[in-house]
Design an enzyme around this catalytic site. Structure first.
Site, PDB file in Angstrom:
ATOM      1  CB  THR A 190      -0.376   0.137   1.323  1.00 15.94           C
ATOM      2  OG1 THR A 190      -2.012  -1.030   0.990  1.00 15.94           O
ATOM      3  CG2 THR A 190      -1.378   1.375   1.607  1.00 15.94           C
ATOM      4  CB  VAL A 219     -13.505  -3.111   3.471  1.00 15.01           C
ATOM      5  CG1 VAL A 219     -12.653  -1.793   4.047  1.00 15.01           C
ATOM      6  CG2 VAL A 219     -14.457  -3.056   2.291  1.00 15.01           C
ATOM      7  N   GLY A 220      -9.377  -3.196   3.668  1.00 16.49           N
ATOM      8  CA  GLY A 220      -8.754  -3.454   5.139  1.00 16.49           C
ATOM      9  C   GLY A 220      -8.773  -2.425   5.839  1.00 16.49           C
TER      10      GLY A 220
HETATM   11  C1  SD4 Z   1      -4.490  -4.320   3.495  1.00 19.49           C
HETATM   12  N1  SD4 Z   1      -2.872  -3.169   4.601  1.00 19.49           N
HETATM   13  O1  SD4 Z   1      -5.449  -3.815   2.496  1.00 19.49           O
HETATM   14  C2  SD4 Z   1      -3.162  -3.317   3.238  1.00 19.49           C
HETATM   15  C3  SD4 Z   1      -2.260  -3.841   2.504  1.00 19.49           C
HETATM   16  C4  SD4 Z   1      -1.471  -3.034   2.534  1.00 19.49           C
HETATM   17  O2  SD4 Z   1       1.233  -2.922   1.765  1.00 19.49           O
HETATM   18  O3  SD4 Z   1      -0.441  -2.477   3.218  1.00 19.49           O
HETATM   19  N2  SD4 Z   1       0.265  -4.172   1.954  1.00 19.49           N
HETATM   20  O4  SD4 Z   1      -5.273  -4.799   4.650  1.00 19.49           O
END
Ligand code: SD4
Length: 331
Positions: A190, A219-220
């Site tokens: 991300t 959803v993250g």
């Molecule tokens: C998630 N935090 O959807 C995000 C993925 C992420 O580096 O950050 N990857 O969980």
């Protein structure tokens, strides 16, 4: 995509073991000598993103414009397979995007499970500026975007479709083991960005296509204020990357900012928030979490669970990548 490892420039920025070491915490970033403006962001795609942000910051612009412009770069780049157009789809082959933005006044906007729109961060900003709400999701977020002049685009690239089909055929199990050194295709990065402009105003942005091959509807942390991103104009800000579920369970970036409020440096606060995860979440070792933080004095810091997390920094006299210190290496 250029591999993270090969791209790291171990610049003069890397690791100055200075300052607060006596407090028992390690310091993995140099202080910025209170020089503003400054922008920091996660992973290698942070370098070009910081450049876009810097154009605005160096011209005296607002940090909110800078972070939006910055993270739009990986969002629009189909070669970045973890953000925006060209992102890894979910298990059903759909690219669904999460993003949020926050400014020094504590204003916040967010979109979750947004499809067909290349720049979720700009939709999140409009949610913040044009609605009485903080978060819009799914079809409602898409309708809001379309009503406000955004157009639908195909986010799933040929390459990602081929990779998804292969993943399906191999009937691989969903893997949340991401962002750890040597992990391959499902690797997920991300972009989170924090910037302070010359007038001392801090803003942050966070945008992602989420974990590769996630369950449809998942959803993250990235669009959750206080999980993927938190900013307090009097204190500083933090962003998170990695396995979102761990960040959500500990409200990681809110925690980092509160720890800074209570006197910790950005590095100390990031380390403490990682330790919270280590204490509370079984099997945390299998995951990666990376935090970066910036206080309003322009001091920055980072910390992660496993080695392999890096971030980009840009100031008037520094441009480059730094490696975050890892808890499992320190143990
Ligand atoms: C998630 N935090 O959807 C995000 C993925 C992420 O580096 O950050 N990857 O969980």
């Amino acid at each position: 995509m250029i591999s993270r490892r090969s791209f790291i420039t171990k610049s003069s920025l890397t690791v100055a073991g200075i300052g607060l070491a006596k407090s028992g915490f390690s310091i993995n970033s140099a202080q910025n000598n209170n020089k503003l403006p400054i922008v920091i962001s996660t992973w290698n795609h942070g370098l070009p993103a910081n450049e876009a942000a810097w154009k605005i910051l160096s011209a005296g612009g607002h940090s909110l414009d800078a972070v939006e412009a910055g993270v739009r770069i990986p969002e629009g780049d189909p070669k970045v397979i973890t953000v925006g157009k060209g992102g890894i789809p979910d298990a059903a082959g759909k690219v669904t995007l999460d993003a949020c933005i926050m400014d020094e006044k504590g204003r916040a906007g967010s979109v979750t499970y947004l499809q067909h729109i290349v720049h979720p961060i700009s939709v999140a900003r409009l949610v913040m500026e044009k609605t009485p709400h903080v978060m819009l999701s799914g079809k409602g977020a898409l309708k809001f975007a379309l009503d406000n002049g955004f157009s639908k685009e195909k986010l799933l690239t040929k390459e990602r479709k081929v990779a998804w089909k292969k993943w399906k055929k191999e009937q691989k199990e969903f893997s949340n083991k991401i962002n750890i050194e040597n992990v391959t295709e499902d690797n997920h990065d991300t972009i989170g960005m924090l910037a302070i402009d010359k007038d001392g105003r801090i803003s942050g942005a966070c945008t992602t296509s989420g974990m590769g091959y996630k369950m449809p509807g998942r959803v993250g942390d990235s669009p959750i204020i206080g999980a993927g991103l938190f900013v307090d104009g009097d204190i500083g800000g933090a962003v998170a990357t990695g396995s979102g579920e761990l960040v959500m369970k500990t409200l990681g970036t809110f925690l980092v900012v509160e720890l800074m409020r209570n006197g910790m440096s950005p590095s100390q606060a990031c380390e403490e928030a990682v330790k919270r995860i280590a204490k509370k979440i079984p099997d945390y070792e299998k995951h990666q979490i990376g935090y970066i933080a910036l206080n309003i004095a322009g001091e920055y810091g980072s910390f992660c669970i496993n080695t392999g997390f890096n971030f980009a920094i840009k100031t008037a006299d520094k441009t480059g990548m730094e490696d975050a210190e890892a808890w499992l290496k320190k143990l």
